[in-house]
Design an enzyme around this catalytic site. Structure first.
Site, PDB file in Angstrom:
ATOM      1  N   THR A  33       0.832  -1.221   0.000  1.00  0.00           N
ATOM      2  CA  THR A  33       0.000   0.000   0.000  1.00  0.00           C
ATOM      3  C   THR A  33       0.859   1.260   0.000  1.00  0.00           C
ATOM      4  O   THR A  33       0.557   2.239  -0.681  1.00  0.00           O
ATOM      5  CB  THR A  33      -0.969  -0.011   1.208  1.00  0.00           C
ATOM      6  OG1 THR A  33      -1.692  -1.250   1.210  1.00  0.00           O
ATOM      7  CG2 THR A  33      -1.951   1.149   1.128  1.00  0.00           C
ATOM      8  N   ALA A 100      -1.021  -1.694   7.037  1.00  0.00           N
ATOM      9  CA  ALA A 100      -1.399  -2.565   8.159  1.00  0.00           C
ATOM     10  C   ALA A 100      -2.080  -3.810   7.610  1.00  0.00           C
ATOM     11  O   ALA A 100      -2.643  -3.789   6.518  1.00  0.00           O
ATOM     12  CB  ALA A 100      -2.340  -1.834   9.110  1.00  0.00           C
ATOM     13  N   GLY A 114       4.326  -8.258   5.827  1.00  0.00           N
ATOM     14  CA  GLY A 114       5.463  -8.188   4.900  1.00  0.00           C
ATOM     15  C   GLY A 114       6.793  -8.394   5.611  1.00  0.00           C
ATOM     16  O   GLY A 114       7.860  -8.192   5.022  1.00  0.00           O
ATOM     17  N   GLU A 120       9.524  -0.995  11.378  1.00  0.00           N
ATOM     18  CA  GLU A 120       8.316  -0.163  11.322  1.00  0.00           C
ATOM     19  C   GLU A 120       7.939   0.322  12.709  1.00  0.00           C
ATOM     20  O   GLU A 120       7.542   1.467  12.895  1.00  0.00           O
ATOM     21  CB  GLU A 120       7.154  -0.963  10.727  1.00  0.00           C
ATOM     22  CG  GLU A 120       7.301  -1.206   9.244  1.00  0.00           C
ATOM     23  CD  GLU A 120       6.191  -2.068   8.698  1.00  0.00           C
ATOM     24  OE1 GLU A 120       5.630  -2.870   9.476  1.00  0.00           O
ATOM     25  OE2 GLU A 120       5.883  -1.950   7.509  1.00  0.00           O
TER      26      GLU A 120
HETATM   27  O1  DER Z   1       4.723  -5.839   6.812  1.00  0.00           O
HETATM   28  C1  DER Z   1       4.116  -4.839   7.180  1.00  0.00           C
HETATM   29  O2  DER Z   1       4.108  -4.461   8.360  1.00  0.00           O
HETATM   30  C2  DER Z   1       3.250  -4.091   6.176  1.00  0.00           C
HETATM   31  O3  DER Z   1       3.149  -2.743   6.567  1.00  0.00           O
HETATM   32  C3  DER Z   1       1.877  -4.747   6.176  1.00  0.00           C
HETATM   33  O4  DER Z   1       1.363  -4.661   7.487  1.00  0.00           O
HETATM   34  C4  DER Z   1       0.928  -4.075   5.213  1.00  0.00           C
HETATM   35  O5  DER Z   1       1.293  -4.485   3.927  1.00  0.00           O
HETATM   36  P1  DER Z   1       0.294  -4.295   2.699  1.00  0.00           P
HETATM   37  O6  DER Z   1       0.127  -2.782   2.551  1.00  0.00           O
HETATM   38  O7  DER Z   1       1.026  -4.915   1.547  1.00  0.00           O
HETATM   39  O8  DER Z   1      -0.990  -4.983   3.042  1.00  0.00           O
END
Ligand code: DER
Length: 264
Positions: A33, A100, A114, A120
């Site tokens: 995202t 998220a 991810g 993060e």
């Molecule tokens: O790995 C992570 O923490 C990412 O931020 C995950 O929580 C959200 O990934 P996405 O935007 O591909 O759903």
């Protein structure tokens, strides 16, 4: 496709709301995202709408690629200049925008889908504001009800089998229960299941940017995210838990019909 469009809609709206020429330091999350947040930042940069000395703090190798590919300057968290040493806050980042995996009604979040949740959380913790962006699939009442892959837990490779066994014996006591205020359990599964996250295009387990493994632990519904985060964090060898309790200030969700929901 419409889910990607929904992510893009949320990302653009959040960047437009929070990033202008007054922002000096911006945290950039990881995942699919935030790719759209970087796309919007490049547009704003080309329109001359960003601070000329904007510093972006990456949360993974992927995040750093997004920053550099958008022609922005990547600076690691502890290399940031301390803007105001006398400040009451230890924060060094104006705002962080991140994705998220699931967000509950109090803006607690599951992150780490991810595999980036250690850096993060470090960046989120050092930010005055954490803004989450996602498509509406992530918008949930209770953590664990929509995201069923388990809580991502970054662990030391030295003891992952022991930690796996300990996670699978987690007892769902809750803060409320320990205060004898309520009998509500912190989570619903009597026997959580912890799985070592296997890589897809590499033999063996996923190795995080920090050289660690990930155990995904499914505990069912998470009624008390802070208790669960604390319970798991206390296990020796657990490096970081993919529950962000009480950290996000806002969450932006893109719907498939193009509309946007912002929860605070
Ligand atoms: O790995 C992570 O923490 C990412 O931020 C995950 O929580 C959200 O990934 P996405 O935007 O591909 O759903």
């Amino acid at each position: 496709n419409i889910v990607e469009q929904a992510k893009r809609t949320a990302a653009f709206a959040a960047v437009d709301k929070h990033v202008d020429s007054s922002v000096r330091v911006l945290g950039i999350g990881s995942g699919s995202t935030v790719v759209y947040a970087a796309e919007r930042l490049l547009e704003l940069k080309n329109e001359g709408k960003l601070h000329p000395d904007l510093l972006c703090v990456p949360t993974s190798f992927q995040s750093k690629q997004l920053i550099v590919d958008a022609g922005l300057r990547a600076v690691d968290l502890d290399d940031l200049p301390v803007l105001d040493a006398a400040s009451a806050s230890f924060a060094s980042i104006d705002v962080t925008i991140d994705g998220a995996d699931e967000v509950d009604s109090e803006l607690n979040a599951i992150k780490g889908g991810g595999g980036a949740h250690l850096r993060e959380k470090l960046v989120a913790n050092a930010s005055r504001k954490l803004v989450l962006i996602a498509d509406s699939r992530k918008d949930s009442e209770t953590l664990g009800t929509k995201w069923e892959k388990g809580i991502p837990v970054e662990v030391s490779p030295l003891a992952w089998r022991t930690i796996k066994r300990q996670l699978e014996r987690l007892v769902p006591q809750s803060r409320a229960q320990s205060a004898a205020l309520a009998s509500s359990a912190a989570f619903s599964f009597a026997n959580p299941k912890a799985e070592l996250r296997q890589a897809v295009r590499k033999a063996g387990p996923v190795v995080t940017d920090n050289g660690n493994f990930i155990l995904d632990v499914a505990v069912g519904s998470i009624y008390d995210p802070l208790s669960v985060e604390q319970l798991i964090k206390m296990i020796p060898g657990v490096i970081e838990v993919g529950i962000f309790s009480g950290m996000a200030k806002e969450a932006w969700f893109g719907n498939e019909d193009g509309s946007i929901v912002c929860r605070v």
